[in-house]
Structure formats: C-alpha cells, structure tokens
Design a protein around this motif. Sequence first.
Motif, PDB file in Angstrom:
ATOM      1  N   GLY A 153       0.815  -1.202   0.000  1.00 15.86           N
ATOM      2  CA  GLY A 153       0.000   0.000   0.000  1.00 15.86           C
ATOM      3  C   GLY A 153       0.852   1.257   0.000  1.00 15.86           C
ATOM      4  O   GLY A 153       1.901   1.322  -0.640  1.00 15.86           O
ATOM      5  N   SER A 154       0.404   2.265   0.739  1.00 13.64           N
ATOM      6  CA  SER A 154       1.139   3.526   0.799  1.00 13.64           C
ATOM      7  C   SER A 154       0.876   4.183   2.144  1.00 13.64           C
ATOM      8  O   SER A 154       0.082   3.701   2.949  1.00 13.64           O
ATOM      9  N   GLY A 155       1.560   5.285   2.385  1.00 12.67           N
ATOM     10  CA  GLY A 155       1.344   6.029   3.616  1.00 12.67           C
ATOM     11  C   GLY A 155       1.993   5.413   4.833  1.00 12.67           C
ATOM     12  O   GLY A 155       3.009   4.722   4.742  1.00 12.67           O
ATOM     13  N   VAL A 156       1.385   5.649   6.002  1.00  8.35           N
ATOM     14  CA  VAL A 156       1.985   5.263   7.279  1.00  8.35           C
ATOM     15  C   VAL A 156       2.203   3.764   7.379  1.00  8.35           C
ATOM     16  O   VAL A 156       3.283   3.291   7.760  1.00  8.35           O
ATOM     17  N   LYS A 157       1.174   2.979   7.034  1.00  9.36           N
ATOM     18  CA  LYS A 157       1.303   1.527   7.156  1.00  9.36           C
ATOM     19  C   LYS A 157       2.431   0.994   6.286  1.00  9.36           C
ATOM     20  O   LYS A 157       3.246   0.177   6.732  1.00  9.36           O
ATOM     21  N   ALA A 158       2.468   1.445   5.055  1.00  8.75           N
ATOM     22  CA  ALA A 158       3.510   0.986   4.136  1.00  8.75           C
ATOM     23  C   ALA A 158       4.892   1.401   4.630  1.00  8.75           C
ATOM     24  O   ALA A 158       5.853   0.634   4.535  1.00  8.75           O
ATOM     25  N   ASN A 159       4.975   2.616   5.163  1.00 11.63           N
ATOM     26  CA  ASN A 159       6.247   3.102   5.677  1.00 11.63           C
ATOM     27  C   ASN A 159       6.733   2.245   6.837  1.00 11.63           C
ATOM     28  O   ASN A 159       7.923   1.910   6.928  1.00 11.63           O
ATOM     29  N   ILE A 160       5.825   1.874   7.738  1.00  9.39           N
ATOM     30  CA  ILE A 160       6.189   1.023   8.879  1.00  9.39           C
ATOM     31  C   ILE A 160       6.667  -0.342   8.405  1.00  9.39           C
ATOM     32  O   ILE A 160       7.702  -0.859   8.848  1.00  9.39           O
ATOM     33  N   VAL A 199      14.575 -13.843   6.642  1.00  5.48           N
ATOM     34  CA  VAL A 199      13.194 -13.956   6.186  1.00  5.48           C
ATOM     35  C   VAL A 199      12.308 -14.521   7.288  1.00  5.48           C
ATOM     36  O   VAL A 199      11.173 -14.067   7.492  1.00  5.48           O
ATOM     37  N   GLU A 200      12.817 -15.500   8.018  1.00  6.09           N
ATOM     38  CA  GLU A 200      12.050 -16.071   9.127  1.00  6.09           C
ATOM     39  C   GLU A 200      11.737 -15.001  10.167  1.00  6.09           C
ATOM     40  O   GLU A 200      10.609 -14.916  10.676  1.00  6.09           O
ATOM     41  N   THR A 201      12.723 -14.175  10.474  1.00  8.39           N
ATOM     42  CA  THR A 201      12.526 -13.106  11.454  1.00  8.39           C
ATOM     43  C   THR A 201      11.509 -12.092  10.955  1.00  8.39           C
ATOM     44  O   THR A 201      10.640 -11.623  11.711  1.00  8.39           O
ATOM     45  N   ILE A 202      11.594 -11.723   9.670  1.00  6.84           N
ATOM     46  CA  ILE A 202      10.641 -10.767   9.088  1.00  6.84           C
ATOM     47  C   ILE A 202       9.218 -11.317   9.177  1.00  6.84           C
ATOM     48  O   ILE A 202       8.275 -10.618   9.569  1.00  6.84           O
ATOM     49  N   ALA A 203       9.069 -12.589   8.829  1.00  6.16           N
ATOM     50  CA  ALA A 203       7.739 -13.203   8.840  1.00  6.16           C
ATOM     51  C   ALA A 203       7.127 -13.187  10.235  1.00  6.16           C
ATOM     52  O   ALA A 203       5.910 -13.018  10.395  1.00  6.16           O
ATOM     53  N   LYS A 204       7.956 -13.334  11.252  1.00  4.15           N
ATOM     54  CA  LYS A 204       7.460 -13.392  12.617  1.00  4.15           C
ATOM     55  C   LYS A 204       7.318 -12.009  13.259  1.00  4.15           C
ATOM     56  O   LYS A 204       6.641 -11.864  14.273  1.00  4.15           O
ATOM     57  N   THR A 205       7.954 -11.006  12.661  1.00  2.52           N
ATOM     58  CA  THR A 205       8.023  -9.691  13.303  1.00  2.52           C
ATOM     59  C   THR A 205       7.042  -8.676  12.727  1.00  2.52           C
ATOM     60  O   THR A 205       6.473  -7.869  13.461  1.00  2.52           O
ATOM     61  N   LEU A 206       6.845  -8.700  11.414  1.00  2.00           N
ATOM     62  CA  LEU A 206       6.037  -7.658  10.786  1.00  2.00           C
ATOM     63  C   LEU A 206       4.606  -7.687  11.302  1.00  2.00           C
ATOM     64  O   LEU A 206       4.014  -8.758  11.450  1.00  2.00           O
ATOM     65  N   PRO A 207       4.031  -6.510  11.550  1.00  2.00           N
ATOM     66  CA  PRO A 207       2.629  -6.471  11.980  1.00  2.00           C
ATOM     67  C   PRO A 207       1.698  -6.927  10.863  1.00  2.00           C
ATOM     68  O   PRO A 207       2.043  -6.865   9.690  1.00  2.00           O
ATOM     69  N   ILE A 208       0.515  -7.373  11.247  1.00  2.00           N
ATOM     70  CA  ILE A 208      -0.464  -7.836  10.281  1.00  2.00           C
ATOM     71  C   ILE A 208      -1.342  -6.666   9.829  1.00  2.00           C
ATOM     72  O   ILE A 208      -1.847  -5.903  10.646  1.00  2.00           O
ATOM     73  N   CYS A 209      -1.479  -6.512   8.511  1.00  2.01           N
ATOM     74  CA  CYS A 209      -2.373  -5.489   7.973  1.00  2.01           C
ATOM     75  C   CYS A 209      -3.821  -5.884   8.271  1.00  2.01           C
ATOM     76  O   CYS A 209      -4.269  -6.976   7.890  1.00  2.01           O
ATOM     77  N   GLN A 210      -4.549  -5.032   8.958  1.00  5.65           N
ATOM     78  CA  GLN A 210      -5.918  -5.356   9.359  1.00  5.65           C
ATOM     79  C   GLN A 210      -6.869  -5.453   8.171  1.00  5.65           C
ATOM     80  O   GLN A 210      -7.881  -6.143   8.230  1.00  5.65           O
ATOM     81  N   GLU A 211      -6.550  -4.781   7.081  1.00  6.00           N
ATOM     82  CA  GLU A 211      -7.422  -4.808   5.917  1.00  6.00           C
ATOM     83  C   GLU A 211      -7.259  -6.110   5.134  1.00  6.00           C
ATOM     84  O   GLU A 211      -8.227  -6.733   4.718  1.00  6.00           O
ATOM     85  N   ARG A 212      -6.003  -6.519   4.934  1.00  8.34           N
ATOM     86  CA  ARG A 212      -5.757  -7.685   4.082  1.00  8.34           C
ATOM     87  C   ARG A 212      -5.295  -8.920   4.860  1.00  8.34           C
ATOM     88  O   ARG A 212      -5.084  -9.972   4.298  1.00  8.34           O
ATOM     89  N   LYS A 213      -5.126  -8.756   6.163  1.00  2.00           N
ATOM     90  CA  LYS A 213      -4.786  -9.869   7.049  1.00  2.00           C
ATOM     91  C   LYS A 213      -3.466 -10.546   6.677  1.00  2.00           C
ATOM     92  O   LYS A 213      -3.285 -11.739   6.866  1.00  2.00           O
ATOM     93  N   VAL A 214      -2.518  -9.769   6.140  1.00  3.03           N
ATOM     94  CA  VAL A 214      -1.187 -10.307   5.843  1.00  3.03           C
ATOM     95  C   VAL A 214      -0.135  -9.287   6.268  1.00  3.03           C
ATOM     96  O   VAL A 214      -0.377  -8.086   6.280  1.00  3.03           O
ATOM     97  N   ALA A 215       1.026  -9.801   6.640  1.00  2.00           N
ATOM     98  CA  ALA A 215       2.180  -8.937   6.904  1.00  2.00           C
ATOM     99  C   ALA A 215       3.006  -8.943   5.631  1.00  2.00           C
ATOM    100  O   ALA A 215       3.607  -9.961   5.280  1.00  2.00           O
ATOM    101  N   TYR A 216       3.002  -7.837   4.925  1.00  2.00           N
ATOM    102  CA  TYR A 216       3.529  -7.893   3.569  1.00  2.00           C
ATOM    103  C   TYR A 216       4.479  -6.742   3.269  1.00  2.00           C
ATOM    104  O   TYR A 216       4.116  -5.584   3.406  1.00  2.00           O
ATOM    105  N   ALA A 217       5.670  -7.087   2.838  1.00  2.00           N
ATOM    106  CA  ALA A 217       6.616  -6.118   2.300  1.00  2.00           C
ATOM    107  C   ALA A 217       7.540  -6.872   1.360  1.00  2.00           C
ATOM    108  O   ALA A 217       8.017  -7.968   1.683  1.00  2.00           O
ATOM    109  N   THR A 218       7.779  -6.310   0.207  1.00  2.00           N
ATOM    110  CA  THR A 218       8.723  -6.910  -0.732  1.00  2.00           C
ATOM    111  C   THR A 218      10.098  -6.311  -0.492  1.00  2.00           C
ATOM    112  O   THR A 218      10.242  -5.249   0.125  1.00  2.00           O
ATOM    113  N   PHE A 219      11.137  -6.992  -0.985  1.00  2.00           N
ATOM    114  CA  PHE A 219      12.486  -6.454  -0.762  1.00  2.00           C
ATOM    115  C   PHE A 219      13.460  -6.948  -1.819  1.00  2.00           C
ATOM    116  O   PHE A 219      13.247  -7.983  -2.467  1.00  2.00           O
ATOM    117  N   SER A 220      14.533  -6.187  -1.972  1.00  2.00           N
ATOM    118  CA  SER A 220      15.694  -6.564  -2.786  1.00  2.00           C
ATOM    119  C   SER A 220      16.940  -6.295  -1.952  1.00  2.00           C
ATOM    120  O   SER A 220      17.018  -5.262  -1.268  1.00  2.00           O
TER     121      SER A 220
END
Length: 390
Positions: free
Chosen positions: A42-49, A72-93
């Motif tokens: 997404g964008s804004g505050v949630k995406a920034n976090i 990756v294991e740490t990211i999966a366990k640490t990222l907050p869950i998006c209340q709208e889509r029910k996933v903790a999601y961020a892509t990376f390179s």
Amino acid sequence: MNIHIDMAYKSLNKIHEELCGDKVEILRTEDSSILILADGMGSGVKANILATLTSKILGTMFLKGATLDNCVETIAKTLPICQERKVAYATFSILQVFNDGQAYLAEYDNPSCIFIRDGKLVPIPQNIREIEGKKINEWHFHVKEGDALALICDGTIYAGPGELFNLKWTWESMADYTLKAARTSSSAARLAAMMVDACNDLYENRPGDDTTAAVMRITPKKLVKLMTGPPLSPEDDAKAVRQLMEGDATRIVSGGTSAQIVARALDKEIAPHTGPLDPDIPPIAHIEGIDLTTEGVLTLSHTLKLLERYENDDLDEAFFEELDGDNGGAMIARILIEDCTDLEIILGTAVNDAHTTPGLAFRLHARNQLVEYLKELMEKMDKTVTVYSY
C-alpha cells in the motif's frame, strides 16, 4: 580489486502522502557494501512502517552475518499484520558486493534488478527457492569496474498520469531508459535522480505510487588533490607543490595566493578565464598542469553548500543544474561528488588577513574551519580524506 562502490537512492512519495512506503538502507562493512530496498504494502503510514521494519531487520541481521533464511524467518514473525488484508507484507531486494568483487543478489516480489555492464543490459538468472512460504530469487556473481546496478520498486514501472497505469511503460522501458541514462552520468546519485525524475514526468508530477530507485555503481579509485592556503613557512612552498604534483590525480588549487605559489614553483603563467562569469562566485583561472584553479574561501563556501545538500539527499533537478554550473564552487563540488573516491587536502596554515577583517559585511569562515567541514562531509559520503598541513 582496486574498486570503489558508489551507492545512492532517490524516492518519490505517492501523491497526498507525507511518508514514503519504500525504504532504502545503505550499509558498509569492512569487506562489503550492502544496498537494501523494501517496499511496504500500500502507501502512507502503514507501508512506511512495513518497509522500515523490513529494511532495518534485513540490514541489522546482514551486518551480523545472519543467513537470508534467518532474515526472512525473522521478518515473517516480526512484521505487523495489515488489518485490511490480514497479511504482513513487504517486498524487498538485497544487493551485497564484497571488496574482492564477489556479489550477492536476493529479490522477493520486487521488479528485477537492472544490471548494466559494458553498455548492455545483463539478464538476471532465475534461481528460485522457497523460504517461509516466500519465493525468493538468489544470484551469486562477480562485479567488475564500470558495472551499474539499480534496485527498483513497483512505482518505477507502469508509471502513468495520476492513478492510471501506463501499460506502455514497463520494466523493459525503465531498463532501456536506465541504460541510456547510465551513459551520460557518472555517479550513483545522478543516475538514481534521472530514473526517478523520468517516472515523475510520466506521473505528470502527481505520483500514483511510491517510487524509488536505489543505485550501485562500481567505479575505479579516483584520487583528487586539493591545495588551499599558503604554507606557514615560505620554505615549505616547493614541498607543498611537489606533493600536489606527485602521482596520478585530479589537481585543484583554491586560493589566489596558493595559485601564485603553484605557478611560481611550476614556472607557469596564471591565465584568466575567458568564459562566462557568475556574479556571485569569483572567476576561475588556468595554470598549465592544474585541472582547476579557483579563488579560495568564497568558492569553497559555495562548494560546501552543494556538498551539504548532496549529503542531505536534496537531489532534485535544480540541485544538478546548480552542480553543473560554470563556476569554481560548482566545479569543485562536481569533481568531489562524481570523480573522487580519495581526497588529499594540502592545507596551508598561514593566516590571510582578508579572512579576519572585521569590516566585512558577512562572516568568512577561517580556512581551517572550511577544510574541517569539507573533510566531515566527504567522509559522510564514504570518501577517504587525508589532510596534510604546512
């Protein structure tokens, strides 16, 4: 390998958003350089976090030698869950280049890295493996001098006016533009700015998505020697000039008295500049064997303002227009930013009465203060600086 790794990035926030949903980490260890781009959902505050947490976790763990699996294991366990889509999601390179030329690229759901070598695009091979349910492409390879690599997010492809997607502007379009831009730019910062500015033009200055380009360029070591100020003892004049002229380097002389000392020691004339003049910056001059000859304190003060803006990531189109200016301050800044990895400052410590005259309408910093700040800014830019005082 005798290489320097130049890294920089530029981001645009999605229109009406105060925070960017992309986050870049630039890190250096004793034996490597690391570039990380995370794109929060997404964008804004949630995406920034999401992006900030992802990039910080990856950066911190990589610095401590953790494996990608552990990251990756740490990211999966640490990222907050998006209340709208029910996933903790961020892509990376992740791009890590070691001082010996070994390199490692890991990509998760971001557009593929743009890799330029010898004026051509290098395809990124697919080597997919699954970690914590995430399909990640990994590649171990070697870089060489002249390579340019760009990590990009979704906002750089399909860039179109407002909220619309431009289906004619694809990854291939972005890559082709980057290839052309790399030919006319020498620094990571300028290339990143050109890439994002091109997207902003397509967005008609109203970005429909967060847009980021993080660039790494593999450059040769480039030594610049800057002599400023007369030595405390005239007996050291010849020694200072001898140091200035030794070895393969770009040579800059800043200061009228310094220029006279150099010209006398080299038995050369000081020729005035015949090109256009900047009313705010004293004109440059020419001495055979010296790449750039300028006035001292006023010119260096202008140089420092440009370096300060560069360090603060104030890299808009106006900055590069000023950096390309036909005046001594901009010329020094351009050399130090784009054609310098190692800076050797030959500092004369004799007092120039003109710098301490109480009747001046503005305060001129003492030369040693300017040099001290120059050293600080250059080191923040990951340049190696050595000061020799005479």
